[in-house]
Design an enzyme around this catalytic site. Structure first.
Site, PDB file in Angstrom:
ATOM      1  N   THR A 188      57.808  59.119 -11.390  1.00 15.06           N
ATOM      2  CA  THR A 188      56.870  58.212 -10.905  1.00 15.06           C
ATOM      3  C   THR A 188      55.853  59.279 -10.678  1.00 15.06           C
ATOM      4  O   THR A 188      56.345  59.712  -9.271  1.00 15.06           O
ATOM      5  CB  THR A 188      57.155  56.855 -10.082  1.00 15.06           C
ATOM      6  OG1 THR A 188      57.674  57.712  -9.068  1.00 15.06           O
ATOM      7  CG2 THR A 188      57.985  56.022 -10.453  1.00 15.06           C
ATOM      8  N   GLU A 241      59.913  51.849 -12.810  1.00 18.41           N
ATOM      9  CA  GLU A 241      60.850  51.056 -11.909  1.00 18.41           C
ATOM     10  C   GLU A 241      61.089  49.714 -13.042  1.00 18.41           C
ATOM     11  O   GLU A 241      62.217  48.866 -12.187  1.00 18.41           O
ATOM     12  CB  GLU A 241      60.601  50.262 -10.539  1.00 18.41           C
ATOM     13  CG  GLU A 241      60.540  51.878  -9.532  1.00 18.41           C
ATOM     14  CD  GLU A 241      58.944  52.528  -9.245  1.00 18.41           C
ATOM     15  OE1 GLU A 241      58.099  52.086 -10.452  1.00 18.41           O
ATOM     16  OE2 GLU A 241      58.719  53.013  -8.412  1.00 18.41           O
ATOM     17  N   LYS A 271      44.819  47.803   7.321  1.00 21.16           N
ATOM     18  CA  LYS A 271      45.037  46.930   8.155  1.00 21.16           C
ATOM     19  C   LYS A 271      43.887  47.103   9.647  1.00 21.16           C
ATOM     20  O   LYS A 271      43.494  48.271  10.397  1.00 21.16           O
ATOM     21  CB  LYS A 271      46.719  48.017   8.716  1.00 21.16           C
ATOM     22  CG  LYS A 271      47.371  47.166   7.105  1.00 21.16           C
ATOM     23  CD  LYS A 271      49.036  47.902   8.247  1.00 21.16           C
ATOM     24  CE  LYS A 271      49.398  47.163   6.439  1.00 21.16           C
ATOM     25  NZ  LYS A 271      50.309  49.079   6.529  1.00 21.16           N
ATOM     26  N   TRP A 307      44.820  42.257   6.581  1.00 25.40           N
ATOM     27  CA  TRP A 307      44.656  43.491   6.113  1.00 25.40           C
ATOM     28  C   TRP A 307      42.937  43.151   4.954  1.00 25.40           C
ATOM     29  O   TRP A 307      43.174  41.726   4.809  1.00 25.40           O
ATOM     30  CB  TRP A 307      45.321  43.131   4.759  1.00 25.40           C
ATOM     31  CG  TRP A 307      46.772  43.417   5.123  1.00 25.40           C
ATOM     32  CD1 TRP A 307      47.371  43.782   6.640  1.00 25.40           C
ATOM     33  CD2 TRP A 307      48.275  43.431   4.654  1.00 25.40           C
ATOM     34  NE1 TRP A 307      48.743  43.889   6.784  1.00 25.40           N
ATOM     35  CE2 TRP A 307      49.380  43.636   4.915  1.00 25.40           C
ATOM     36  CE3 TRP A 307      48.371  42.742   2.924  1.00 25.40           C
ATOM     37  CZ2 TRP A 307      50.905  43.908   4.915  1.00 25.40           C
ATOM     38  CZ3 TRP A 307      49.845  43.107   3.071  1.00 25.40           C
ATOM     39  CH2 TRP A 307      50.568  43.805   3.840  1.00 25.40           C
TER      40      TRP A 307
END
Lengths: 560, 560
Positions: free
Chosen positions: A185, A330, A444, A449
């Site tokens: 990745t 993944e 944040k 958020w």
């Protein structure tokens, strides 16, 4: 007690070459368009395995590719796993020091390389540290039938490599737990992380890709993966198209929109797949040129979010269904596909596009949950968001030689480990998942958020903006505050644009989402896979002074 | 290293109830048509597991059903495996001594029974040996909401059994190697042989059933399994329809053709499945009655060969595709499905029907070979035949507690054991498999094989024949010779028919295929699954005198 055989890739090709011996594999290469059948493909796969064995490759060894999408690359897809070895597809867009790192980390023994990527690979070998990094490599093979001048050694060309080899290779019994594939990745932070795909994971992912809930691939399909074969096995399509007995079309090195349109038309492509940029380019090309796309039924778009306009245009103008999909390295990679559910044909076209623009429904076999900032599961209401956790038979259980990352990104649980995807999502009451942001990019502010992605999309919709990204910068009181980094189009007045953008955001979002600062930059830094590299910007603006005194008093929720 | 989770059934239902909570399950029962949603189904599955646990069922225990196709039966399909126990579906058509044998062999702890089958089960319990055979059974549960008078004990009804139980059952972590299902093959010879399906086998079979190469099931489908749920899990459709998020329709006890037509019409059935007899009956019914079959797209026909006329009539008269399929209890069960291949849409309708009347193409994941009398593999030429051997991730590796049968029916090999199917087949150059005979029914004359099935089909095509079967009887010189056992229609002249039939066979087949004798009988004996029981006839005619002096001199190949 499982069934009489392990879940491995070999029987999938075995079936295709027995039931569909005459179905074609078409490949656009630097030596022209080449075509042959599954019967011939199987023979060449056997010869390639025999050549690799003669070159010293044995079970468990890693064989790497540094290559575009063509039949030579596809031949490694079955030859290497079927002989019990492991196919490591290297992303050639990585910087030289990352290429060095992953070749050394994976201990690759053979590397297949495209002539057009030779310089890139030579540079990685020649750079400082290259000698140690490539010490495991016994053989370079340049795809095609000749070797250009090169500093790589020992080197041969693909056709000489397989010439005279035995087609009837004596395939070993390969265990389903044997690693068969590998990729890294290209993280935006730190070193690339390796993931290994076992035979069983690739088998399960193939079976999950085939049904209507996945990519719906049948023997009648003509499948053209535009997504590079170094991106998570081209989303598994070389395997799934083979399992289905479909015709394959590989678009080769750097295909232009014209190349793609021509291949679709000439080969009767029914299903293709790639990142949004490719399809935006094709739409632009089609605006100016005639092409017959009537064979094309579906485009799988993934890698990053597909604009709704792309979904709409392909439907309205070309009668092509866009299947929006989401996955991860993944996850081998498929997680969700955005199909309409029964009854949704009754919705207005607008409502349908809205659903289809989401990342979609999880395919059968996977489990998911969404974890909020407080560690609790978030309801499936389309509003609350949190980090997506997934698990399933084709989700990796660990990173290769990276106990640090394993600790961070996985969570043990009864019934199977969860992978913390790092994606912040909402799931609506119909079950459609929508990406909100990357967890590391979410801002944040005051315990709540702010989605950097939503702000970016709003900013980039402005006519005077070429590119824009939004990052969080540290703030003493609010923890983080958003800052917009904007690339204006040429000749635009900065101050006017700044005011415009802040007004635009204020209209669409809660007041506390408004960026404290809009900074103008020349270019958004990108990763090797073309994604915005916010880490570079965050490092640059890691300074409270940037937003000091600019934050509104209401920079928290419940105050707007 | 596989993925993060085992391959088990639980996540398939988990997904359906989260993504398709409102999709329906419809059930025709002795208490009327009942319907509820996946959301409610999942709750009831939880309550049923809680009730079973309270009744003492724990992981590894076997729970049996003696039941038709309805929602109660479907609830056991997920409740039992998901709690780590094993679902044993008993064929209620078996004779009492076989029922005794398999309940004792499997040590069933709970038996779910239909009110309409109560007498049958009571008789098996009451018969000699019943007490020992049923000693393991702690609880009988009569499906529905009341218990008729019965000698079974202890007994309760299904609704009382689950009443007040906890819907939110705490499912255990179940290993993929855990046996989840079980059924017994109703062999025509000897005692039934048990086969066990692990979680993983059922998962793999489900994933193999979903794609276009299998049954092509999607969320839009309305799936009605007419094939009994005690026949290899209704060919896996309760699992595959759930994985797809499809609507389920269960036709209940002894559905008439009228019941089936009504369910198709009222519930919008798109996909149904069953043995040929069911569809012959439906066609007859439709000749006399109006019914709207416009929702119906596909009928899967298996269990025994579908006459080409059925395939043709459904296509021409109702625009319904018949998918001819073949499988075995030992294969969970799907092996082949007869889809047309790319390009075959160019064939004439006649040629298409001929292809579709074959058993079809092996689905991805399986391997096969055809072994001739000499032990060598037979070419895929559509003419040579031999015994079919198969292997794959959903093929059982052994019979339950039957080392004798394991020795006989399996062959160890690198890459996985082969199951010797006992079916004699040809495979044509296009890869279509066609059943020729059962290995034990094929007639061996002069070192060559005569297909009893082909002779029977020819005989049964005669207007004056109600039923016919052909068996081999011992012959000193030729080893075996064919004898036809024919049930004439009422009022037919035996001698005339005998001459007709021998002429008919002589015209169509090599001379040495002509039966030495045609005997007239009142009825062809049948097995519990409705197949011709040739063993009974073979025992009756196990006598050389029957064919003595009647065999032509040319009773061997190469002489006609």
């Amino acid at each position: 007690m499982a069934g009489t055989t392990d879940q491995t890739l070999r029987p999938l090709l075995w079936r295709a070459s027995r039931l569909f011996p005459d179905r074609e594999i078409v490949s656009r290469t630097h030596e022209g368009v080449q075509r042959y059948t599954y019967a011939e493909y199987e023979r060449r796969v056997g010869k390639l395995a025999d050549a690799l064995a003669a070159a010293g490759v044995s079970e468990g060894d890693r064989v790497a590719t540094f290559s575009w999408n063509h039949h030579w690359h596809f031949e490694t897809y079955f030859a290497v796993p079927n002989m019990g070895a492991q196919l490591h597809t290297i992303n050639p867009l990585l910087p030289a020091h990352h290429i060095q790192y992953i070749v050394e980390n994976a201990s690759d023994s053979v590397i297949f390389v495209d002539p057009s990527l030779l310089e890139k690979l030579e540079a990685a070998v020649a750079a400082e540290g290259g000698e140690e990094a490539f010490a495991s490599v016994d053989q370079f093979v340049v795809v095609g039938s000749s070797v250009p001048d090169t500093s790589l050694s020992p080197v041969t060309d693909f056709e000489s490599f397989v010439d005279g080899r035995e087609a009837d290779y004596d395939w070993p019994e390969v265990d389903e737990e044997q690693p068969a594939g590998m990729c890294y990745t290209s993280g935006t932070t730190g070193k690339p992380k390796g993931v290994e795909y076992t035979q069983q994971m690739l088998w399960a992912h193939t079976m999950a890709s085939l049904p209507q809930s996945g990519l719906d691939i049948g023997a009648d399909d003509v499948v053209m993966p535009v997504v590079p074969m170094f991106h998570v096995n081209a989303w598994g399509m070389p395997f799934s198209a083979t399992a289905a007995g479909a015709k394959h079309v590989y678009p080769g090195p750097a295909p232009s929109s014209e190349d793609l349109a021509k291949l679709i038309e000439e080969e009767g492509v029914t299903l293709t797949a790639g990142v949004p940029t490719v399809w935006l380019g094709l739409l632009d090309y089609l605006d100016e040129h005639d092409a017959d796309l009537s064979s094309l039924e579906r485009i799988v778009i993934g890698g990053s979010a597909a604009p709704q306009s792309v979904i709409r245009r392909f439907d309205e103008e070309y009668d092509v269904d866009v299947l929006h999909a989401w996955g991860m390295s993944e996850m081998s990679p498929i997680g969700t596909v955005s199909h309409l559910k029964p009854g949704m044909e009754e919705l207005s076209k607008e409502e349908q596009y809205e659903k289809r623009a989401k990342q979609g429904l999880f395919v059968p076999g996977l489990e998911y949950k969404v974890i909020g900032d407080d560690g609790e599961e978030v309801p499936q209401n389309g509003e609350d968001f949190g980090e997506l956790w997934v698990r399933g038979p084709w989700v990796v259980t660990e990173y290769f030689k990276r106990p640090d990352a394993n600790e961070e990104d996985f969570e043990d649980a009864p019934g199977g480990k969860w992978l913390k995807t790092g994606d912040v999502v909402t799931i609506d009451p119909d079950g459609y998942m929508e990406l909100v942001d990357r967890a590391k990019d979410v801002i944040k502010s005051g315990g709540e958020w702010i989605s950097s992605v939503e702000l970016e999309n709003a900013l980039m919709a402005h006519d005077d903006v070429a590119e824009a990204t939004v990052i969080g910068v540290p703030h003493e009181r609010w923890q983080e505050r958003p800052v917009a980094c904007v690339v204006p189009k040429e000749g635009v007045d900065d101050e006017g644009l700044r005011a415009d953008l802040q007004e635009l955001v204020a209209e669409k979002f809660p007041k506390w989402w408004t960026p404290d600062e809009v900074v103008f930059i020349d270019e958004v830094p990108k990763t090797a896979t073309g994604k915005f590299d916010k880490k570079v910007l965050r490092d640059q603006y890691d300074d409270e002074s940037l937003v000091e005194g600019k934050t509104p008093d209401e920079a928290a929720p419940g105050q707007d």
